[in-house]
Enzyme design. Sequence first.
Site, short mmCIF file in Angstrom:
data_model
loop_
_atom_site.label_atom_id
_atom_site.label_comp_id
_atom_site.label_asym_id
_atom_site.label_seq_id
_atom_site.Cartn_x
_atom_site.Cartn_y
_atom_site.Cartn_z
N TYR A 74 37.36 -9.68 -27.94
CA TYR A 74 36.89 -11.03 -28.27
C TYR A 74 35.36 -11.06 -28.34
O TYR A 74 34.78 -11.67 -29.22
CB TYR A 74 37.38 -12.06 -27.23
N PHE A 126 25.91 -23.89 -57.03
CA PHE A 126 27.24 -23.30 -56.91
C PHE A 126 28.10 -24.33 -56.18
O PHE A 126 27.62 -25.07 -55.33
CB PHE A 126 27.25 -21.96 -56.18
N THR A 127 29.40 -24.36 -56.52
CA THR A 127 30.29 -25.44 -56.05
C THR A 127 30.23 -25.66 -54.53
O THR A 127 29.90 -26.75 -54.07
CB THR A 127 31.74 -25.11 -56.47
N ASP A 217 21.11 -17.02 -51.45
CA ASP A 217 22.55 -16.78 -51.58
C ASP A 217 22.69 -15.38 -52.18
O ASP A 217 22.56 -15.18 -53.38
CB ASP A 217 23.19 -17.85 -52.48
N LYS A 260 32.36 -10.36 -52.35
CA LYS A 260 31.94 -9.93 -53.70
C LYS A 260 31.29 -8.55 -53.61
O LYS A 260 31.97 -7.56 -53.46
CB LYS A 260 30.99 -10.97 -54.31
N PHE A 451 38.43 -28.63 -58.75
CA PHE A 451 38.95 -27.60 -59.65
C PHE A 451 40.03 -26.74 -59.00
O PHE A 451 40.89 -26.20 -59.67
CB PHE A 451 37.82 -26.70 -60.16
N1 F0G Z 1 27.93 -18.37 -53.48
C1 F0G Z 1 28.33 -17.83 -54.63
C2 F0G Z 1 27.31 -17.49 -55.67
C3 F0G Z 1 29.69 -17.60 -54.87
O1 F0G Z 1 30.06 -17.06 -56.01
C4 F0G Z 1 30.63 -17.95 -53.87
C5 F0G Z 1 32.05 -17.78 -54.08
C6 F0G Z 1 30.16 -18.52 -52.67
C7 F0G Z 1 28.80 -18.70 -52.51
C8 F0G Z 1 31.10 -18.95 -51.58
O2 F0G Z 1 31.62 -17.87 -50.91
O3 F0G Z 1 34.08 -17.99 -51.40
O4 F0G Z 1 33.18 -16.55 -49.57
O5 F0G Z 1 33.19 -19.00 -49.32
N2 F0G Z 1 32.54 -17.61 -55.21
C9 F0G Z 1 33.93 -17.34 -55.53
C10 F0G Z 1 34.06 -17.24 -57.02
C11 F0G Z 1 34.90 -18.28 -54.93
O6 F0G Z 1 35.20 -17.10 -57.48
O7 F0G Z 1 33.05 -17.27 -57.73
P1 F0G Z 1 33.10 -17.86 -50.28
#
Ligand code: F0G
Length: 459
Positions: A74, A126-127, A217, A260, A451
């Site tokens: 842990y 980014f979303t 990021d 990624k 989405f």
């Molecule tokens: N920043 C970028 C540029 C990303 O592409 C993603 C995730 C995140 C942050 C968030 O990271 O998913 O580990 O919480 N992108 C994925 C995509 C979901 O399909 O582009 P996460």
Amino acid sequence: MERTRSWAEPYKIKMVEPVFMTTQEDRERFIREAGYNTFLLRSRDVYIDLLTDSGTSAMSDRQWAGIMMGDEAYAGSENFYHMEEAVRRYYGYKYVVPTHQGRGAEHLISQIMIKKGDFVPGNMYFTTTRLHQELAGGTFVDVIVDEAHDPESNFPFKGNVNLEKLEQLIKEKGADKIPYVSIATTVNMAGGQPISLGNLRELRALTNKYSIPIVHDMTRVAENAFMIQQKEPGYADKPVAEIVLEICALTDAATMSSKKDALVSIGGFLAMNDKEVFEKARNLVVVYEGLHTYGGMAGRDMEALAIGITESVQDSHIRARVGQVQYLGGKLLAAGVPIVRPIGTHGIFLDAKKILPQLTQDKFPAQTLAAEIYVDSGVRTMERGIVSAGRNAETGEHNYPKLELVRLTIPRRVYTQAHMDVIAESVQYVFENSQAIRGLEMVHEPKYLRFFQARFKKI
Ligand code: F0G
């Protein structure tokens, strides 16, 4: 001098996973039942999965060996210290707090640094990043160069910040209203486009003038570094690993989705150089993610991550990774399919406005195109347009992004050149037979990140 050779994978395949082809009739039913949203398809009904490059990489034999070395204590897991060492060595940040994935780190840094009424400039949104900024009381402001919004501009560094735009914002709102500048390497929503080191250096100078930190990021930082090596004068002979360190050194903190670049299925971290921010993050992580030595990750996953980080910055790896994406992009360009140029690093982005000019944006051209490609060939892609852009928090109207794209995201080390050929054939077929396509209507809309779970029906 070595003779020039075609790119090829710096590995051979040791284990395979079967994939299955379905019939077109089946696929028509599957996509209807999924509400014309590729996120709602079952993976078993997909032939080639280009939904995302997130968590979909093939791990190496060494990483799998690392999985067996999981120390699931842990507290104080040995694997955490390996991961911390890899972050320090390859990215150069002093402190690291593990999180379950990228958005966990985004949540922590947003809660720590953003106050209600703040503005957070960034090189395109980014979303998940923007949503965490908003949930913390901030307003995202796009300060990316204009070229990034033009799919036809061949500008090599579409991830660059427009420094005049940024300085104007600082003067207008006051530096105390800007907790940090948010910089992504590479810019996902612009089509996987890199920022140059020249621009980042100027950005550093400007933010220093106003004492504003930069939060990085770094989800695809090695891919960004490779593009710098290929395109920015003076870097052709520099190893990618050195360029990665140079990028990170120009920033103060970083959020990472290690799903990624770093070649693992799950995980992430928040890294920083400031002791005080670190203390706050170490305190918050136990509330939302887990103890500061695992943050939501299993020990074995931290070990695979430590090894993945090392592999991800090797020139041979990144050259083949991006080489495969460029190969697919080259085929589509040769077939006359409108795609975002220059070709990015993690995928190909189809220009849905150009491919389906008969559809207005409120008929969801990219969502429609992704569904059509799936029906044609079982290739699963993703919408990156008006559905992803969500609604304006104040007016409740759709955000109408200039880019209305379908993303063909290439998982790392997973598919072969023959798979790329099949993908290109299918996209070309749909492109050439798109006149009768009528678009979609949204029938279910979730409040956050719509989405992922929105449902549609055919018009
Ligand atoms: N920043 C970028 C540029 C990303 O592409 C993603 C995730 C995140 C942050 C968030 O990271 O998913 O580990 O919480 N992108 C994925 C995509 C979901 O399909 O582009 P996460």
